[in-house]
Enzyme design. Structure first.
Site, PDB file in Angstrom:
ATOM      1  CB  THR A 220      -0.838  -0.040   1.298  1.00  0.00           C
ATOM      2  OG1 THR A 220      -1.711  -1.144   1.205  1.00  0.00           O
ATOM      3  CG2 THR A 220      -1.614   1.222   1.562  1.00  0.00           C
ATOM      4  NE  ARG A 248      -9.153  -7.437   3.284  1.00  0.00           N
ATOM      5  CZ  ARG A 248      -8.130  -6.588   3.325  1.00  0.00           C
ATOM      6  NH1 ARG A 248      -7.896  -5.785   2.316  1.00  0.00           N
ATOM      7  NH2 ARG A 248      -7.328  -6.538   4.374  1.00  0.00           N
ATOM      8  N   GLY A 250     -10.275  -3.367   3.062  1.00  0.00           N
ATOM      9  CA  GLY A 250      -9.324  -3.271   4.179  1.00  0.00           C
ATOM     10  C   GLY A 250      -9.439  -1.958   4.935  1.00  0.00           C
ATOM     11  CG  ASP A 251      -5.883  -0.733   6.889  1.00  0.00           C
ATOM     12  OD1 ASP A 251      -5.762  -1.556   5.955  1.00  0.00           O
ATOM     13  OD2 ASP A 251      -4.928  -0.056   7.304  1.00  0.00           O
ATOM     14  CB  THR A 271       1.051   0.006   4.968  1.00  0.00           C
ATOM     15  OG1 THR A 271       1.186  -1.186   4.194  1.00  0.00           O
ATOM     16  CG2 THR A 271       2.372   0.294   5.666  1.00  0.00           C
ATOM     17  N   GLY A 272      -0.583  -2.527   6.302  1.00  0.00           N
ATOM     18  CA  GLY A 272      -0.434  -3.774   7.040  1.00  0.00           C
ATOM     19  C   GLY A 272      -1.663  -4.636   6.878  1.00  0.00           C
ATOM     20  N   GLY A 274      -4.973  -5.399   7.113  1.00  0.00           N
ATOM     21  CA  GLY A 274      -6.062  -4.448   7.290  1.00  0.00           C
ATOM     22  C   GLY A 274      -7.082  -4.791   8.356  1.00  0.00           C
TER      23      GLY A 274
HETATM   24  N1  ASP Z   1      -3.703  -2.451   4.614  1.00  0.00           N
HETATM   25  C1  ASP Z   1      -3.960  -2.962   3.312  1.00  0.00           C
HETATM   26  C2  ASP Z   1      -5.218  -3.799   3.361  1.00  0.00           C
HETATM   27  O1  ASP Z   1      -5.390  -4.541   4.287  1.00  0.00           O
HETATM   28  C3  ASP Z   1      -2.865  -3.793   2.768  1.00  0.00           C
HETATM   29  C4  ASP Z   1      -1.515  -3.144   2.802  1.00  0.00           C
HETATM   30  O2  ASP Z   1      -1.257  -2.265   3.590  1.00  0.00           O
HETATM   31  O3  ASP Z   1      -0.685  -3.516   1.987  1.00  0.00           O
HETATM   32  O4  ASP Z   1      -5.985  -3.761   2.431  1.00  0.00           O
END
Ligand code: ASP
Length: 355
Positions: A220, A248, A250-251, A271-272, A274
């Site tokens: 991300t 789905r 994410g965050d 980022t992470g 989610g």
């Molecule tokens: N946070 C993002 C998600 O869960 C993924 C990412 O940060 O790479 O969609």
């Protein structure tokens, strides 16, 4: 005696009037231009190890991070606003196939690309977000449109795309997002998933607790900026997680989870994994710890990323900048693509933990 009393009352009246005038003056003073500014970005966190990275790819990442951050830095140095810097900086990373946002977004289980993004203005607390869009070249631009030119905060799917069309946002065919690397990652993940399903036939596991999803690289992109007028802004853009199913989300497009900005505290982009960032309301939690517990940005970010997030079972990182220009680039994964530039133009780029 009467004279003395009169004199006393008169001086009291004059003193009160003087302080009222002073108060009025300080209230009507123009917003203090601090001339302090700064910008910080991420290009995703995850299992990014030096041993898996070629020198040339490392160079490519660093060059793109530098190009992106310099784009935003120039806007800020020229007196532009934080929101503009965030949007244009993110555009550079969205247009690069290196990152999981815009071109180069990861694939869903259905072999499509569904993009999420959000942006927030720390001055007004206005925000805009889009989720699950498939034809918008730069989702952060659409998030900005939602914030500035609609009465809503979040739009999803076909409706968001209709709005994009009406607002004249650049649209592309879904093939634009295709990259061979990301497509191969999906195939690899699907293969491992089907093997695992065989092995775990009797184990009562869900996709969320699946360790290989946890280990998959993220990518991300996000940006947080402080402009010369003391205004903060943050934005995040992503393709989500490889092999995601059932629409789905994410965050990244969720205000408070993946993105948050408040002039009183800080601007944050995450980022992470989610699901955990949503449940931990990570970006807002950092701001709340600063606001209610008087923590510094670094203390708050450490508490959330090194303690609360892993305790919940999540992983990832954040980048953030506060109203005084202090920054944080905190992550609990092996690496996070990241860069920071201060008002003097000092540039710091990192990928691995030890950078
Ligand atoms: N946070 C993002 C998600 O869960 C993924 C990412 O940060 O790479 O969609």
């Amino acid at each position: 005696m009467k004279k003395l009393l009169l004199l006393f009352c008169l001086s009291l009246f004059l003193a009160c009037e003087n302080s009222a005038e002073k108060q009025l003056q300080s209230k009507s003073k123009p917003v203090d231009s601090t001339e302090n500014f700064g910008i910080v970005i991420h290009g995703g966190a995850g299992t990014i190890l030096k041993k898996n990275m070629s020198d040339s790819l490392e160079k490519e990442y660093k060059a793109k991070l530098e190009e992106a951050i310099k784009t935003g830095h120039k806007i800020l140095a020229d007196g532009g606003n934080a929101l503009d810097a965030v949007q244009k900086t993110i555009n550079v990373m969205e247009n690069s196939p290196l990152f999981n946002a815009g071109k180069g977004a990861v694939f869903t289980n259905a072999e499509t690309n569904e993009l999420d993004a959000s942006i927030m203005d720390g001055k007004t607390l206005n925000a805009g977000a889009v989720a699950g869009v498939t034809t918008v070249k730069n989702p952060i631009n659409l998030a900005w449109e939602v914030m500035e030119n609609s009465e809503h905060v979040m739009m999803a799917g076909k409706g968001a795309e209709k709005f994009a069309e009406e607002r004249g946002i650049e649209l592309v065919t879904p093939e634009y997002f295709y990259t061979e690397n990301r497509f191969k990652s999906l195939q690899r993940l699907k293969k491992r998933e089907s093997k695992k399903t065989e092995l775990d036939h009797n184990a009562n596991e869900t996709a969320f607790t699946d360790p290989f999803i946890k280990d998959s690289k993220f990518g991300t992109v996000g940006c947080a900026a402080l402009d010369k007028n003391g205004n903060l802004a943050a934005g995040t853009s992503t393709g989500g997680m490889t092999n995601k199913k059932w629409g789905r989300i994410g965050d990244a497009p969720i205000i408070g989870a993946g993105t948050y900005a408040n002039n009183k505290t800080a601007a944050v982009s995450a980022t992470g994994w989610g699901e955990f960032f949503i449940r931990g309301v990570v970006a807002y939690d950092i701001s709340a710890l600063m606001e209610y517990k008087n923590m510094s940005l670094q203390e708050a970010a450490r508490e959330v990323i090194q303690k609360k997030n892993p305790e919940l079972g999540g992983n990832g990182g954040i980048i953030a900048i506060d109203h005084a220009g202090n920054i944080s680039m905190e992550f609990n994964t092996a690496g996070m693509y990241r860069a920071h530039m201060d008002k003097e133009g000092n540039l710091k780029i990192g990928i691995y933990e030890k950078d």
